[in-house]
Design a protein around this motif. Structure first.
Motif, PDB file in Angstrom:
ATOM      1  N   MET A  44      31.660  34.378  47.244  1.00  0.00           N
ATOM      2  CA  MET A  44      31.567  35.449  46.259  1.00  0.00           C
ATOM      3  C   MET A  44      32.955  35.900  45.809  1.00  0.00           C
ATOM      4  N   LYS A  45      33.909  35.855  46.733  1.00  0.00           N
ATOM      5  CA  LYS A  45      35.258  36.322  46.407  1.00  0.00           C
ATOM      6  C   LYS A  45      35.844  35.560  45.227  1.00  0.00           C
ATOM      7  N   SER A  78      30.058  37.309  38.079  1.00  0.00           N
ATOM      8  CA  SER A  78      30.359  36.669  39.364  1.00  0.00           C
ATOM      9  C   SER A  78      29.236  35.748  39.801  1.00  0.00           C
ATOM     10  N   TYR A  79      28.003  36.196  39.610  1.00  0.00           N
ATOM     11  CA  TYR A  79      26.861  35.393  40.027  1.00  0.00           C
ATOM     12  C   TYR A  79      26.502  34.315  39.011  1.00  0.00           C
ATOM     13  N   LEU A 122      30.674  42.851  35.720  1.00  0.00           N
ATOM     14  CA  LEU A 122      31.578  42.045  36.549  1.00  0.00           C
ATOM     15  C   LEU A 122      30.808  41.312  37.643  1.00  0.00           C
ATOM     16  N   PHE A 123      29.858  42.012  38.278  1.00  0.00           N
ATOM     17  CA  PHE A 123      29.060  41.358  39.313  1.00  0.00           C
ATOM     18  C   PHE A 123      28.147  40.291  38.714  1.00  0.00           C
ATOM     19  N   GLN A 148      34.197  33.788  42.934  1.00  0.00           N
ATOM     20  CA  GLN A 148      33.440  34.011  41.715  1.00  0.00           C
ATOM     21  C   GLN A 148      33.822  35.357  41.097  1.00  0.00           C
ATOM     22  N   PHE A 149      34.035  36.385  41.938  1.00  0.00           N
ATOM     23  CA  PHE A 149      34.445  37.673  41.390  1.00  0.00           C
ATOM     24  C   PHE A 149      35.818  37.552  40.739  1.00  0.00           C
ATOM     25  N   SER A 150      36.703  36.799  41.363  1.00  0.00           N
ATOM     26  CA  SER A 150      38.041  36.644  40.784  1.00  0.00           C
ATOM     27  C   SER A 150      37.959  35.964  39.414  1.00  0.00           C
ATOM     28  N   LEU A 164      36.579  38.599  36.933  1.00  0.00           N
ATOM     29  CA  LEU A 164      37.600  39.583  36.587  1.00  0.00           C
ATOM     30  C   LEU A 164      38.600  38.991  35.603  1.00  0.00           C
ATOM     31  N   MET A 214      39.312  41.116  47.901  1.00  0.00           N
ATOM     32  CA  MET A 214      38.063  41.556  47.275  1.00  0.00           C
ATOM     33  C   MET A 214      38.175  43.060  47.091  1.00  0.00           C
ATOM     34  N   VAL A 250      36.231  48.393  41.826  1.00  0.00           N
ATOM     35  CA  VAL A 250      35.440  47.688  40.806  1.00  0.00           C
ATOM     36  C   VAL A 250      35.088  48.655  39.678  1.00  0.00           C
TER      37      VAL A 250
END
Length: 97
Positions: free
Chosen positions: A1-2, A63-64, A59-60, A4-6, A9, A39, A45
């Protein structure tokens, strides 16, 4: 997940044509977030989303979606899960999502 969030962002920041410095945090911290080395907290966030002028869930969601889930697949799944939760949790919410 880290990671994908990056990616999410970075994509949101670039879409808004902002620099890492524009995010309101030290550039080194922004770089660590975008490189997946850190994270962010929920509060961070929310602050980043405010600067990016997007909802934190955007943003989430992004990420997914990385790398291959479509928005419609993701929202269909979430809608079904919320409906199922609502069915067993009557009285918690008074109106439809």
């Amino acid at each position: 997940m880290k990671h994908q969030f990056s990616d999410a962002l970075r994509a949101a920041r670039q879409a808004k044509q902002l620099s890492q410095e524009d995010l309101g945090i030290p550039q080194s911290h922004a770089s660590r977030l975008e490189n997946g080395q850190k994270m962010p907290s929920w509060e961070r966030v929310e602050a980043l989303a405010e600067v990016l002028d997007v909802h934190p869930l955007t943003l989430f969601t992004l990420s997914y979606m990385f790398p291959e889930t479509s928005l419609s697949e993701l929202t269909d799944r979430v809608q079904k899960e919320i409906a199922a939760i609502r069915c067993v949790s009557t009285g918690i919410w008074s109106k439809e999502p």
